[in-house]
Each structure stands twice: as structure tokens, then as C-alpha cells.
Write an enzyme that holds these catalytic residues in place. Structure first.
Site, PDB file in Angstrom:
ATOM      1  N   ALA A   1     -31.963 -28.573 -15.253  1.00 15.35           N
ATOM      2  CA  ALA A   1     -30.840 -27.653 -15.479  1.00 15.35           C
ATOM      3  C   ALA A   1     -30.737 -26.678 -14.330  1.00 15.35           C
ATOM      4  O   ALA A   1     -31.663 -26.526 -13.531  1.00 15.35           O
ATOM      5  CB  ALA A   1     -31.047 -26.875 -16.786  1.00 15.35           C
TER       6      ALA A   1
ATOM      7  N   CYS B   1     -38.145 -16.499  -0.371  1.00 15.36           N
ATOM      8  CA  CYS B   1     -38.690 -17.112   0.852  1.00 15.36           C
ATOM      9  C   CYS B   1     -37.661 -17.052   1.987  1.00 15.36           C
ATOM     10  O   CYS B   1     -37.812 -17.748   2.982  1.00 15.36           O
ATOM     11  CB  CYS B   1     -39.155 -18.535   0.594  1.00 15.36           C
ATOM     12  SG  CYS B   1     -37.835 -19.636   0.087  1.00 15.36           S
TER      13      CYS B   1
ATOM     14  N   PHE C   1     -37.391 -22.917 -11.282  1.00 15.98           N
ATOM     15  CA  PHE C   1     -37.505 -23.548  -9.966  1.00 15.98           C
ATOM     16  C   PHE C   1     -38.897 -24.182  -9.840  1.00 15.98           C
ATOM     17  O   PHE C   1     -39.673 -23.888  -8.942  1.00 15.98           O
ATOM     18  CB  PHE C   1     -37.264 -22.530  -8.839  1.00 15.98           C
ATOM     19  CG  PHE C   1     -35.991 -21.741  -8.974  1.00 15.98           C
ATOM     20  CD1 PHE C   1     -34.770 -22.286  -8.591  1.00 15.98           C
ATOM     21  CD2 PHE C   1     -36.012 -20.446  -9.501  1.00 15.98           C
ATOM     22  CE1 PHE C   1     -33.593 -21.560  -8.724  1.00 15.98           C
ATOM     23  CE2 PHE C   1     -34.837 -19.714  -9.636  1.00 15.98           C
ATOM     24  CZ  PHE C   1     -33.623 -20.265  -9.240  1.00 15.98           C
TER      25      PHE C   1
ATOM     26  N   ASP D   1     -35.833 -27.121 -13.415  1.00 20.08           N
ATOM     27  CA  ASP D   1     -35.443 -27.440 -12.039  1.00 20.08           C
ATOM     28  C   ASP D   1     -34.147 -28.258 -12.099  1.00 20.08           C
ATOM     29  O   ASP D   1     -33.918 -29.002 -13.053  1.00 20.08           O
ATOM     30  CB  ASP D   1     -36.538 -28.237 -11.323  1.00 20.08           C
ATOM     31  CG  ASP D   1     -36.423 -28.125  -9.811  1.00 20.08           C
ATOM     32  OD1 ASP D   1     -37.231 -27.408  -9.193  1.00 20.08           O
ATOM     33  OD2 ASP D   1     -35.482 -28.744  -9.232  1.00 20.08           O
TER      34      ASP D   1
HETATM   35  N1  SAH Z   1     -42.398 -23.126  -7.322  1.00 19.10           N
HETATM   36  C1  SAH Z   1     -42.424 -24.383  -6.620  1.00 19.10           C
HETATM   37  C2  SAH Z   1     -41.480 -24.421  -5.448  1.00 19.10           C
HETATM   38  C3  SAH Z   1     -40.033 -24.166  -5.766  1.00 19.10           C
HETATM   39  S1  SAH Z   1     -38.923 -24.801  -4.574  1.00 19.10           S
HETATM   40  C4  SAH Z   1     -43.845 -24.693  -6.191  1.00 19.10           C
HETATM   41  O1  SAH Z   1     -44.696 -23.795  -6.225  1.00 19.10           O
HETATM   42  O2  SAH Z   1     -44.112 -25.835  -5.829  1.00 19.10           O
HETATM   43  C5  SAH Z   1     -37.378 -24.527  -5.286  1.00 19.10           C
HETATM   44  C6  SAH Z   1     -36.950 -25.525  -6.351  1.00 19.10           C
HETATM   45  O3  SAH Z   1     -35.751 -25.036  -6.919  1.00 19.10           O
HETATM   46  C7  SAH Z   1     -36.630 -26.928  -5.892  1.00 19.10           C
HETATM   47  O4  SAH Z   1     -37.422 -27.833  -6.601  1.00 19.10           O
HETATM   48  C8  SAH Z   1     -35.144 -27.136  -6.203  1.00 19.10           C
HETATM   49  O5  SAH Z   1     -34.882 -28.447  -6.712  1.00 19.10           O
HETATM   50  C9  SAH Z   1     -34.907 -26.129  -7.274  1.00 19.10           C
HETATM   51  N2  SAH Z   1     -33.561 -25.556  -7.387  1.00 19.10           N
HETATM   52  C10 SAH Z   1     -32.738 -25.131  -6.409  1.00 19.10           C
HETATM   53  N3  SAH Z   1     -31.628 -24.546  -6.914  1.00 19.10           N
HETATM   54  C11 SAH Z   1     -31.749 -24.599  -8.269  1.00 19.10           C
HETATM   55  C12 SAH Z   1     -30.949 -24.147  -9.361  1.00 19.10           C
HETATM   56  N4  SAH Z   1     -29.812 -23.497  -9.159  1.00 19.10           N
HETATM   57  N5  SAH Z   1     -31.391 -24.370 -10.597  1.00 19.10           N
HETATM   58  C13 SAH Z   1     -32.560 -25.016 -10.813  1.00 19.10           C
HETATM   59  N6  SAH Z   1     -33.365 -25.433  -9.832  1.00 19.10           N
HETATM   60  C14 SAH Z   1     -32.973 -25.237  -8.565  1.00 19.10           C
END
Ligand code: SAH
Length: 397
Positions: free
Chosen positions: A279, A341, A229, A251
Site C-alpha cells: 500500500a 535520507c 516503508f 511498502d
Molecule cells: N527501512 C528499509 C528501507 C526503506 S527504503 C530498510 O531498512 O531496509 C524505502 C521503501 O519505501 C522502498 O522499499 C519503497 O518501495 C518504499 N516506498 C516508496 N514510496 C512509498 C509509498 N508512497 N508508500 C509505500 N512505500 C513506499
């Protein structure tokens, strides 16, 4: 001035007296003076005594958002100024920091400003008006922000679902001053990032993770890191500065990963052997497991799985799944950095989920550090809902 009143049912004033800022429709006996949505109302107990003052909105289940418990507090331009001043005063350390120029200036209810988010990105402000309580007074609020902060421009990102529950339409676009560029460059703990304030998540950047990113840098030197993520690569940039050997960013959005790569390049980490994988985290972790890939450090910073209490059960299954998979991918003695969160999933419940994940993963897992939202996202004691981000650093054997 003819006052408009909301009279509470007998026995329903306790939470108001405890300074919780919301009054739900079910607590109200009757409404007098025919207030319009957005009007200021006085809240009385069933013995006709003043208990608080706030903003009325019939469109919302949260019928009144309370602004003050002091009967002498008039809700005029000066009131908003006092509140905004106080919020800014609480961020003095960040305001004066030479290392960081992006942070939350106003954290809604927790700052006594229900539904108002103000994030600062260098000379720009990005605002969200999430409730009628502040929507109706947006001119006073915007004028005061201009006066107190002197930004180059203010951009609005009120394109969020919760506005619907307030009877408000989504809004986004410039509010005042110059229009910010598509990507704003910010500095966070001396690392630079490009932030897409117009189309990025929330107001563009996960400011609430600033301190956590710094805290966990000690686990990165020489390590292979799975940054699940990844969004725009904030954790990756910190990991690279800390000397991580290789970072695998995952992501589901290609667009955010492109920005992650740009952010790495901008910080001088363009020539590394890092990976940017578009992915699904669940799927890719299963694939890594099948291929027996192991990591020294796994970061799990998923989006909000539970948007309300009804979604908690399903959310906990999701959290348990990714954490179990994450634990399985960690070399013995390695580190899991994991977050939730979802405000509706409390810290205790999150720990229970990690416990279940550890049992199912068959690993010996120790919490070695607890993580939380940064100080510019304060938790108001009388409004525990303001606590939403919780995390743990675990050692996984
Ligand atoms: N760690 C990051 C914030 C993460 S926000 C930071 O510090 O800036 C959550 C992210 O998860 C988003 O970018 C979203 O596109 C991604 N996301 C949501 N569901 C997902 C999934 N099933 N697989 C991969 N990425 C996902």
C-alpha cells in the site's frame, strides 16, 4: 608528460583550498592542453600556482573531481591502491566482526574516491561507478579490489540516473569472477537477510541503517510496531528478535514485501501474526487514522524525497505529512522513529519539519535520540554533502 591544466578564475580557489572535491564549470577561467573527458588535470589558481589534481569531465557540471592536493601524488595504479587500502583500513572493526558480513567498503568522495561505491555482501562485492573520475580508471580499481579483498565475484550496479549527468550510460552486470546468486545471504548483527543485489534498491540493502536498527531495538519488546516503508523487512527482523508483539509492514512494492516475509521466516519468525501490506504509506496511514488504529511504535524510513536543492520545498511537505500522520497514530507515550535520507534536507531543517508536524498533529513530541548513517558511511568534514541520513527517535504524548 605534458600536463593539462584547469586555471581557476580569480577568487575561486577558496573551496579548493578548503579541500572540497568538486570544481564547477563556473569557477574555471580557462582550460589548457585540451584534456579529454577522464584525463588527469592539474588545477592552478589565477597566479599559475598548483592547487590540486583531479579528473576532468566536460560532460558534467562538476568539471573536475579532485583526487589530491599533493603535487607529488601521481594518479597511477598505486594511487588507487593507497586510497582503497585506506578505505578498507577505516572499516577494520567491521571487517573483523563475527556478527556482520555486509557493509560499505568505499563511500565515494568521503573516502577520497569520487563517485565510487563498493559494498561488501559476504564474499561478494557490489560496485557503483557514478562518475567519470572512477569510470575511466575502473580497471585499476577492480584489479586492486580483487587483490585487496579477494572476493568470489564483483557485480556492478551502475544503473543510476547520476551517471547521465556525467555523460555515462547506465551499466549493470557481472564485472569479475563468479556471478553472485540472485539472492545473497548476509549476516547483520547476527540476523540473516537475503539480499537481491541484482535488482534490489541501491546495491541491494540499506546498509546505512545497521547501527540504527540495533539502537532502536530497545523500544520494541511487547510492542505493536508500524514499519512504514519496510523494504525487505530489515527493521521488522530486528523488532521480532527484540520481542515485538506484532509488526505491520507497509511498502508500495509487493516484490520487496515478499522478500521481507522470507527474511522473517529465515530468522524463525514465520509463524507470527505480522502483516505485510502492499500500500501507499500516506493512504494507509490516513485509513488507520480514520479507523482509530493506534500503534506503540511507528517507523518512518521513506525513500529520498529531495534529489536536489530544487526539490527541497516539495520534499519537506512530504516529510511533514508522513510525520504528522505517524505522530497521530501513536499511543500516548509511544515512539516515533523517523528518518530522512535526502542530503539536501539538513538535520536542522528536518527538525523544523518535525516541529511543524508535531504542532499540526497536536501532540507533545520530544526528541529522545538522534540517529545517523553508520560509520562505514563516513561524513568527510571538507565535503559536508557526504552527510545524508538523519533520524530521530521521538516520544509522542
Ligand atoms: N527501512 C528499509 C528501507 C526503506 S527504503 C530498510 O531498512 O531496509 C524505502 C521503501 O519505501 C522502498 O522499499 C519503497 O518501495 C518504499 N516506498 C516508496 N514510496 C512509498 C509509498 N508512497 N508508500 C509505500 N512505500 C513506499
Amino acid at each position: 608528460m605534458i600536463t593539462k591544466q584547469v586555471i581557476l578564475k580569480p577568487g575561486r580557489e577558496k573551496s579548493v583550498n578548503n579541500r572540497h572535491p568538486w570544481i564547477f564549470s563556473g569557477a574555471i577561467n580557462r582550460v589548457e592542453g585540451d584534456p579529454s573527458n577522464g584525463d588527469i588535470v592539474d588545477v592552478w589558481n589565477n597566479r599559475a600556482r598548483f592547487v590540486a589534481r583531479g579528473v576532468y569531465n566536460e560532460r558534467s557540471q562538476i568539471r573536475v573531481r579532485l583526487l589530491t592536493w599533493n603535487p607529488n601524488d601521481l594518479i597511477d595504479e598505486d594511487f588507487w591502491r593507497r586510497r582503497l587500502r585506506r578505505a578498507i583500513a577505516g572499516r577494520q572493526a567491521l571487517l573483523e566482526s563475527p556478527d556482520t558480513d555486509a557493509y560499505r567498503l568505499v563511500h565515494a568522495e568521503a573516502d577520497g574516491l569520487p563517485g565510487l561505491i563498493v559494498d561488501r555482501y559476504g564474499p561478494w562485492l557490489v560496485v557503483q561507478f557514478l562518475a567519470m573520475a572512477v569510470e575511466r580508471y575502473r580497471n585499476s580499481i577492480v584489479n586492486t579490489l580483487i587483490d585487496l579483498v579477494a572476493p568470489q565475484g564483483i557485480f556492478e550496479r551502475s544503473d543510476v540516473d547520476v551517471r547521465e549527468q556525467e555523460g555515462l550510460v547506465p551499466l549493470t552486470g557481472p564485472v569479475w569472477g563468479e556471478v553472485p546468486p540472485d539472492l545473497i545471504e548476509i549476516v547483520e548483527n547476527r540476523h540473516t537477510f537475503l539480499v537481491d543485489v541484482k535488482f534490489g534498491h541501491k546495491t541491494g540493502f540499506y546498509l546505512d541503517q545497521r547501527e540504527n536498527r540495533q539502537t532502536v531495538t530497545k523500544y520494541f519488546p511487547g510492542k505493536e510496531v508500524l514499519n512504514a516503508f519496510a523494504y525487505t523487512g530489515a527493521f521488522a527482523v530486528y523488532a521480532a528478535y527484540a520481542g515485538a508483539k506484532r509488526i505491520i509492514n507497509v511498502d508500495s512494492s509487493e516484490r520487496v514485501l515478499q522478500l521481507a516475509e522470507r527474511n522473517m521466516r529465515r530468522n524463525g519468525f514465520g509463524d507470527r501474526e505480522d502483516v505485510y501490506a502492499t500500500a501507499d504509506v500516506f493512504e494507509i496511514m490516513r485509513a488507520y487514522q480514520a479507523n482509530k488504529w493506534k500503534f506503540d511504535v511507528v517507523i518512518l524510513d521513506p525513500p529520498k524525497f529531495a534529489h536536489n536543492k530544487r526539490q527541497v520545498e516539495k520534499a519537506t511537505r512530504g516529510y511533514k505529512d508522513i510525520n504528522m500522520l505517524g505522530m497521530k497514530l501513536i499511543k500516548p507515550g509511544g515512539i516515533l522513529i523517523t528518518f530522512s535520507c535526502s542530503g539536501a534536507v539538513g538535520r536542522e531543517l528536518f527538525q523544523k519539519v518535525l516541529f511543524g508536524a508535531a504542532v499540526d498533529a497536536g501532540r507533545h513530541v520530544q526528541i529522545i535520540e538522534r540517529l545517523a548513517q553508520g560509520p562505514d558511511h563516513p561524513v568527510l568534514l571538507t565535503y559536508p554533502e557526504s552527510e545524508y541520513l538523519k533520524g530521530c527517535t521521538c516520544r509522542v504524548w
